[in-house]
Design an enzyme around this catalytic site. Structure first.
Site, PDB file in Angstrom:
ATOM      1  N   ASP A 214      21.985  -2.800  -9.962  1.00 55.74           N
ATOM      2  CA  ASP A 214      22.073  -4.363 -10.199  1.00 55.74           C
ATOM      3  C   ASP A 214      20.431  -4.249 -11.397  1.00 55.74           C
ATOM      4  O   ASP A 214      20.157  -5.633 -11.749  1.00 55.74           O
ATOM      5  CB  ASP A 214      22.468  -5.242  -9.771  1.00 55.74           C
TER       6      ASP A 214
ATOM      7  N   HIS B  56      17.817  -5.238  -6.826  1.00 51.48           N
ATOM      8  CA  HIS B  56      17.185  -5.102  -5.362  1.00 51.48           C
ATOM      9  C   HIS B  56      16.817  -3.876  -5.360  1.00 51.48           C
ATOM     10  O   HIS B  56      17.701  -2.967  -5.867  1.00 51.48           O
ATOM     11  CB  HIS B  56      18.857  -5.515  -4.882  1.00 51.48           C
TER      12      HIS B  56
ATOM     13  N   SER C 208      18.056 -12.701  -0.827  1.00 50.56           N
ATOM     14  CA  SER C 208      18.393 -11.502  -0.406  1.00 50.56           C
ATOM     15  C   SER C 208      17.036  -9.950  -0.546  1.00 50.56           C
ATOM     16  O   SER C 208      17.776  -8.933   0.337  1.00 50.56           O
ATOM     17  CB  SER C 208      19.059 -10.596  -1.845  1.00 50.56           C
TER      18      SER C 208
ATOM     19  N   ASN D 182      15.324 -16.702  -6.711  1.00 51.46           N
ATOM     20  CA  ASN D 182      16.276 -16.965  -7.227  1.00 51.46           C
ATOM     21  C   ASN D 182      16.191 -17.983  -8.504  1.00 51.46           C
ATOM     22  O   ASN D 182      16.598 -18.410  -9.060  1.00 51.46           O
ATOM     23  CB  ASN D 182      17.276 -17.321  -6.207  1.00 51.46           C
TER      24      ASN D 182
END
Length: 206
Positions: free
Chosen positions: A172, A175, A28, A91
């Site tokens: 969050d 990001h 991402s 991740n």
């Protein structure tokens, strides 16, 4: 005359084709999560480069090193890249996966890229300190160890100067915002520029 026309068309096509292809394998952070895609650092990279460099962004939000290792062989065959940027591992860390597993997957990707004749640039990621110092250290060391083992350049931390600045991170806390994308590119650019210069020199010799 027809033969001459065919030759001229083929020559024009080769002249217009990109002489260097970059393949971005990321998650991402490189897929412009939560922001407009054109504002992402990979798109900004495309805008910075000359027309003779093509950027293929194969990044997928949520991607792990295992997923990247599975997808990469087909992408190498499809795009025949000159340089592969590996921006994966975040991740794996967020899921608490073993660093040794992450290392094995990244090793597979580096070796596959090198067998295909591509140079590799590793883009390192760090996990938050709440994962424990031992895990965080082992995780971060994977990138340096792979860089040394395979003699590939490394950007130690993609979000250097960004991750700890709340104003540059989305709500969050994971990001970066659109405003941070130029900084991400600036973190990558010096090392990538070196690879691109070497690639241009190799093309000129051919």
């Amino acid at each position: 005359m027809r033969w001459l026309l065919i030759v001229l068309v083929a020559w024009a096509g080769s002249a217009n084709a990109a002489s260097t292809t970059l393949l971005i394998m990321g998650d991402s952070l490189s897929a412009a999560y939560g922001i407009e895609r054109q504002a992402g650092w990979v798109n900004l990279l495309s805008e910075r480069l000359n027309d003779d460099v093509e950027v293929i962004n194969a990044s997928i939000s949520g991607e792990t090193t295992a997923g990247g290792a599975t997808r990469l062989p087909e992408l190498l065959g499809q795009h025949d890249p000159d340089i592969v940027l590996l921006e994966l591992g975040g991740n794996d860390g967020l899921r608490g996966l073993p660093p040794l597993q992450m290392r094995a997957n990244l090793s597979d990707m580096i070796e596959a890229s090198q067998r295909a004749g591509a140079k590799v640039l590793l883009l390192g990621i760090r996990v938050p300190p709440n994962y424990g110092q031992a895990y965080a250290t082992a995780f971060h060391n994977v990138y340096r160890e792979l860089s040394d083992q395979y003699d590939v350049p490394l950007v130690p931390f993609l979000l250097d100067g960004i991750a700890l600045d709340e104003g540059l991170m989305q709500d969050d806390g994971i990001h970066p915002t659109a405003e941070a994308q130029d900084m991400i590119l600036d973190n990558v650019w010096p090392t990538l520029k070196m690879l691109l210069s070497k690639q241009s020199a190799n093309v000129a010799k051919q």
